[in-house]
Design a protein around this motif. Sequence first.
Motif, PDB file in Angstrom:
ATOM      1  N   GLN A  59       3.420  24.087  21.054  1.00 34.34           N
ATOM      2  CA  GLN A  59       2.960  25.463  20.878  1.00 34.34           C
ATOM      3  C   GLN A  59       3.810  26.196  19.832  1.00 34.34           C
ATOM      4  O   GLN A  59       4.865  26.751  20.153  1.00 34.34           O
ATOM      5  CB  GLN A  59       3.005  26.219  22.210  1.00 34.34           C
ATOM      6  CG  GLN A  59       2.444  27.627  22.137  1.00 34.34           C
ATOM      7  CD  GLN A  59       2.525  28.333  23.472  1.00 34.34           C
ATOM      8  OE1 GLN A  59       3.557  28.321  24.142  1.00 34.34           O
ATOM      9  NE2 GLN A  59       1.426  28.935  23.889  1.00 34.34           N
ATOM     10  N   VAL A  98       4.649  29.458  17.712  1.00 31.71           N
ATOM     11  CA  VAL A  98       4.412  30.884  17.953  1.00 31.71           C
ATOM     12  C   VAL A  98       4.879  31.676  16.732  1.00 31.71           C
ATOM     13  O   VAL A  98       6.065  31.665  16.396  1.00 31.71           O
ATOM     14  CB  VAL A  98       5.156  31.379  19.207  1.00 31.71           C
ATOM     15  CG1 VAL A  98       4.843  32.865  19.455  1.00 31.71           C
ATOM     16  CG2 VAL A  98       4.776  30.558  20.429  1.00 31.71           C
ATOM     17  N   SER A 134       5.521  35.328  15.504  1.00 36.51           N
ATOM     18  CA  SER A 134       5.675  36.625  16.158  1.00 36.51           C
ATOM     19  C   SER A 134       6.285  37.664  15.224  1.00 36.51           C
ATOM     20  O   SER A 134       7.159  37.364  14.405  1.00 36.51           O
ATOM     21  CB  SER A 134       6.537  36.487  17.416  1.00 36.51           C
ATOM     22  OG  SER A 134       7.814  35.969  17.108  1.00 36.51           O
ATOM     23  N   SER A 162       2.167  38.543  18.695  1.00 33.97           N
ATOM     24  CA  SER A 162       2.346  37.104  18.485  1.00 33.97           C
ATOM     25  C   SER A 162       1.013  36.375  18.462  1.00 33.97           C
ATOM     26  O   SER A 162       0.038  36.796  19.108  1.00 33.97           O
ATOM     27  CB  SER A 162       3.255  36.500  19.556  1.00 33.97           C
ATOM     28  OG  SER A 162       2.637  36.567  20.819  1.00 33.97           O
ATOM     29  N   SER A 169      -0.288  32.286  18.918  1.00 37.03           N
ATOM     30  CA  SER A 169       0.244  30.984  19.337  1.00 37.03           C
ATOM     31  C   SER A 169      -0.869  30.010  19.719  1.00 37.03           C
ATOM     32  O   SER A 169      -1.424  30.095  20.811  1.00 37.03           O
ATOM     33  CB  SER A 169       1.218  31.157  20.515  1.00 37.03           C
ATOM     34  OG  SER A 169       0.587  31.867  21.568  1.00 37.03           O
ATOM     35  N   THR A 185      -2.156  26.231  20.886  1.00 32.65           N
ATOM     36  CA  THR A 185      -1.554  25.235  21.774  1.00 32.65           C
ATOM     37  C   THR A 185      -2.346  23.931  21.741  1.00 32.65           C
ATOM     38  O   THR A 185      -3.580  23.947  21.797  1.00 32.65           O
ATOM     39  CB  THR A 185      -1.510  25.751  23.228  1.00 32.65           C
ATOM     40  OG1 THR A 185      -0.775  26.971  23.289  1.00 32.65           O
ATOM     41  CG2 THR A 185      -0.857  24.730  24.152  1.00 32.65           C
ATOM     42  N   THR A 217      -5.851  29.335  21.618  1.00 29.48           N
ATOM     43  CA  THR A 217      -4.926  30.184  20.882  1.00 29.48           C
ATOM     44  C   THR A 217      -4.785  31.526  21.581  1.00 29.48           C
ATOM     45  O   THR A 217      -5.793  32.132  21.976  1.00 29.48           O
ATOM     46  CB  THR A 217      -5.422  30.416  19.440  1.00 29.48           C
ATOM     47  OG1 THR A 217      -5.432  29.170  18.746  1.00 29.48           O
ATOM     48  CG2 THR A 217      -4.519  31.386  18.697  1.00 29.48           C
TER      49      THR A 217
END
Length: 295
Positions: free
Chosen positions: A175, A177, A179, A195, A197, A199, A233
């Motif tokens: 994952q 991220v 941010s 953020s 992210s 996955t 996401t």
Amino acid sequence: MVAKNGQFYCVKYLVLLLFVLASIQVIAQQEVALEDDMRPVWEAGVLAAVFSSPEYPGAGQSQSNVIAAPYFIYRGETIRIGDGSIARAVAIDKSWYELDLSLAGSFNANSEGNEARVGMPDLDFIFELGPQLKLKLSKFEFEQHGKAELLLNLQARAVFSTDFSSIHKRGYVFQPVLSYRQRGWLSEKTALSVSLSPTWASEKLHDYFYQVDSAFVTEQRSAYDAGSGYLGTDLSVGLSFNATEDIRIFTFARASLHSGSANEDSPLFIDKSTYSYGLGMVWRLWESEEKVSGR
């Protein structure tokens, strides 16, 4: 791995500790401390939060949960606990990158209360643990709205589930991220975080959420063999501010987008878009007189 007799209590308290640490991690991240901010070397207090989230990725139903727990944060030169992560490897903490541990968790879900999973095994508590490489991409300064930074966290975690009598490995997740964190958005003590992210997960985790074995086939639920790949996401927004000198309030909202997920054809995959939100409070009761700059 099965825990018997006295091992049951070790498993139970270990998992509870991990969830407390996960709560501390989320709250510390909402605070958004930048490099020049001065904070106590250690602090302790209590936290409370209530939030709503889907029962599993792509679920058609959500559940509400409440967390109330003590917390402890230590910001030492060589060991840092609970300050946005479980523990940081300070030996490789440079000005533009850090290596530490990433922790995530989710609550259990009762299958009898979920229309898509009726008659199937319940989903247990899930916790994830693994290394995280945090890259500091850029810094910003604003005349009237404080300072900000852009980060990229690369997270790889092993996934486990538990009903407190046993622990089962459920594969792995990757994952990244991206941010954005800003301190002083509306006032000096107001913090904003945004953020994004995506996955990806191994087959064992997708199996846990989306597989339908022959024993659980019904007229409404066909058999399905899940595979590995893209899970979804998350787009998250968090805001925190000081209610008093020692009490900080935080709130967050998250949209989880699962269109294109590797197993969206599963009969257990219901919604391509799900939403989470929550509200919490951190009450600092004790702190050290010594201060350190934000790291």
